[in-house]
Design a protein around this motif. Structure first.
Motif, PDB file in Angstrom:
ATOM      1  N   HIS A   1     -13.017   6.184 -37.996  1.00  0.00           N
ATOM      2  CA  HIS A   1     -13.940   7.244 -37.577  1.00  0.00           C
ATOM      3  C   HIS A   1     -14.381   7.102 -36.120  1.00  0.00           C
ATOM      4  O   HIS A   1     -15.136   7.956 -35.632  1.00  0.00           O
ATOM      5  CB  HIS A   1     -15.181   7.248 -38.480  1.00  0.00           C
ATOM      6  N   ILE A   2     -13.951   6.038 -35.441  1.00  0.00           N
ATOM      7  CA  ILE A   2     -14.397   5.812 -34.062  1.00  0.00           C
ATOM      8  C   ILE A   2     -14.014   6.972 -33.135  1.00  0.00           C
ATOM      9  O   ILE A   2     -14.866   7.448 -32.369  1.00  0.00           O
ATOM     10  CB  ILE A   2     -13.843   4.474 -33.527  1.00  0.00           C
ATOM     11  N   PRO A   3     -12.760   7.476 -33.156  1.00  0.00           N
ATOM     12  CA  PRO A   3     -12.441   8.614 -32.275  1.00  0.00           C
ATOM     13  C   PRO A   3     -13.322   9.831 -32.542  1.00  0.00           C
ATOM     14  O   PRO A   3     -13.732  10.530 -31.602  1.00  0.00           O
ATOM     15  CB  PRO A   3     -10.967   8.908 -32.598  1.00  0.00           C
ATOM     16  N   TRP A   4     -13.615  10.088 -33.818  1.00  0.00           N
ATOM     17  CA  TRP A   4     -14.489  11.216 -34.156  1.00  0.00           C
ATOM     18  C   TRP A   4     -15.897  11.005 -33.600  1.00  0.00           C
ATOM     19  O   TRP A   4     -16.517  11.936 -33.080  1.00  0.00           O
ATOM     20  CB  TRP A   4     -14.562  11.381 -35.671  1.00  0.00           C
ATOM     21  N   ALA A   5     -16.397   9.779 -33.731  1.00  0.00           N
ATOM     22  CA  ALA A   5     -17.742   9.473 -33.253  1.00  0.00           C
ATOM     23  C   ALA A   5     -17.850   9.626 -31.739  1.00  0.00           C
ATOM     24  O   ALA A   5     -18.813  10.204 -31.220  1.00  0.00           O
ATOM     25  CB  ALA A   5     -18.135   8.055 -33.677  1.00  0.00           C
ATOM     26  N   LEU A   6     -16.848   9.117 -31.012  1.00  0.00           N
ATOM     27  CA  LEU A   6     -16.848   9.246 -29.557  1.00  0.00           C
ATOM     28  C   LEU A   6     -16.761  10.710 -29.147  1.00  0.00           C
ATOM     29  O   LEU A   6     -17.455  11.153 -28.217  1.00  0.00           O
ATOM     30  CB  LEU A   6     -15.684   8.460 -28.959  1.00  0.00           C
TER      31      LEU A   6
END
Length: 408
Positions: A294-299
């Motif tokens: 989920h890191i790309p979505w969060a960024l």
């Protein structure tokens, strides 16, 4: 439905509700989500959630079986990894791919999990978040460095508070007090001319309850009066504790080490603003315990929220710009639920962090108490109020335009 099946269902719902509460789920989302789960499992239920309690009433179709449960709980902390895993588990139960007894065991395993990121990466994240905030506020490079160092110290206090109830009770004011005292010593002997109030604010920014205030107002707007009022007042008291600790630390520091004369530093280049947003987002990944996938979505959520706000600031006031940012964030978070089949909260919280005016509330409190501004800010009180209202309205409008697929 027989009694044994009813007991299994209510055990699962109670445990699920307590875990979601523990992970910092807002009351209106928690109650709506649990109601959906209860309906899918074939029982009727009513839920009342506040930051410190959870009341559950479950009954069968003809009231052959009824169950009441009330629990006193501590306010939850955001844990996006556990929230995501819990939601996935609930989805498997609803699809019939996991029995209730198996789900109960899995919930225990999720509850016992620690952070995805160890203590060292989380400590570095604290330092990175405080330094990034100082950069966002236009601090000098030396002030950014001191803010990062004090952020690491704040994490040490946080670890200590997990082992000591006494430290936990005074975590916020003591952290701010030590930061204020050390900043005064550094300003007198090591780095004269630094902006001490800004360094202190940056060092405790992870404790400033801007997000909690926004969540409280969102709960009030959804007619969750008890929970919204309690969460808002808790955030206000946390803000007061932080400010008192900082005020006491700076006052004591000036008495011991002498007054510090602030020397304005050269402004940072424009690209530093975007770098600070990136660093803050990366730090929040560890602080919020976000899953790797989920890191790309969060960024992306954080940059969409900030970019929309920065773009709209050229055409309208900053307060209304926050509405555009929150609206864009809400649309993106709701799209995330449809694509990834995960709670919108996972990405929405990352975006809200760069929008909430918690720091401005602190600055306004300082201006009210001392009559001095340590950053340039005009009409701060009106601006803070307008930004809070704009954030809540933006999220509401986004939910109307693109309804979320999940209650969480």
């Amino acid at each position: 439905m027989d009694t044994i099946e009813f007991i299994q269902i209510r055990k699962f719902i109670v445990k699920l509700g307590k875990m979601l509460h523990k992970y910092g789920t807002p009351a209106f989302r928690l109650e709506a989500y649990l109601t959906e789960i209860a309906t899918y499992l074939g029982v009727h239920a009513s839920f009342i959630s506040t930051p410190t309690s959870l009341t559950i009433v479950i009954w069968s179709d003809k009231h052959e079986d009824e169950y009441n449960h009330a629990a006193r709980l501590m306010p939850g902390e955001l844990d996006m990894n556990a929230l995501s895993l819990t939601d996935e588990l609930a989805s498997l139960v609803l699809k019939g791919e996991l029995s209730l007894s198996e789900a109960n065991d899995k919930l225990d395993e999720i509850d016992a999990m620690g952070s995805l990121y160890g203590k060292l990466p989380t400590g570095i994240a604290y330092g990175m978040a405080t330094g990034a905030f100082a950069m966002l506020m236009g601090a000098s490079w030396s002030e950014i460095g001191w803010s990062s160092a004090f952020g690491l110290l704040a994490y040490v206090w946080t670890l200590w508070s997990q082992r000591s109830k006494r430290i936990n009770l005074m975590l916020e004011p003591m952290t701010a007090f030590i930061a204020g005292l050390l900043a005064c010593a550094i300003g007198s002997y090591v780095d004269p001319g630094i902006n001490i109030p800004l360094v202190v604010l940056s060092s405790v920014i992870v404790f400033v309850p801007g997000l909690a205030l926004t969540m409280g107002l969102a709960e009030l707007s959804s007619r969750n009066m008890v929970s919204g009022t309690a969460r808002t007042m808790d955030a206000v008291m946390q803000l007061f504790k932080l400010y008192f600790g900082a005020f006491l630390g700076v006052t004591a520091g000036f008495s011991v080490f002498g007054e510090n004369v602030y020397t304005p530093a050269e402004s940072l280049p424009y690209w530093a603003t975007w770098l600070s947003v990136l660093l803050l987002c990366i730090a929040l990944v560890a602080i919020f315990r976000t899953r790797v996938k989920h890191i790309p979505w969060a960024l992306a959520a954080a940059f969409i929220a900030y970019s929309a706000t920065a773009w709209s600031a050229d055409y309208m006031s900053q307060g209304l710009g926050a509405f555009v940012g929150a609206f864009a964030l809400g649309l993106f978070a709701n799209a995330f639920t449809r694509i990834a089949n995960q709670p919108a909260t996972i990405v929405a919280m990352h975006g809200l962090i760069v929008l909430v005016p918690g720091s401005k509330t602190y600055i306004g409190l300082n201006s009210f108490m001392t009559g001095q501004d340590f950053v340039q800010a005009d009409h701060l009180g009106q601006e803070v109020f307008l930004i809070f209202m704009s954030l809540v309205a933006g999220l509401i409008f986004a939910n109307v335009i693109m309804p979320t697929k999940k209650a969480l």
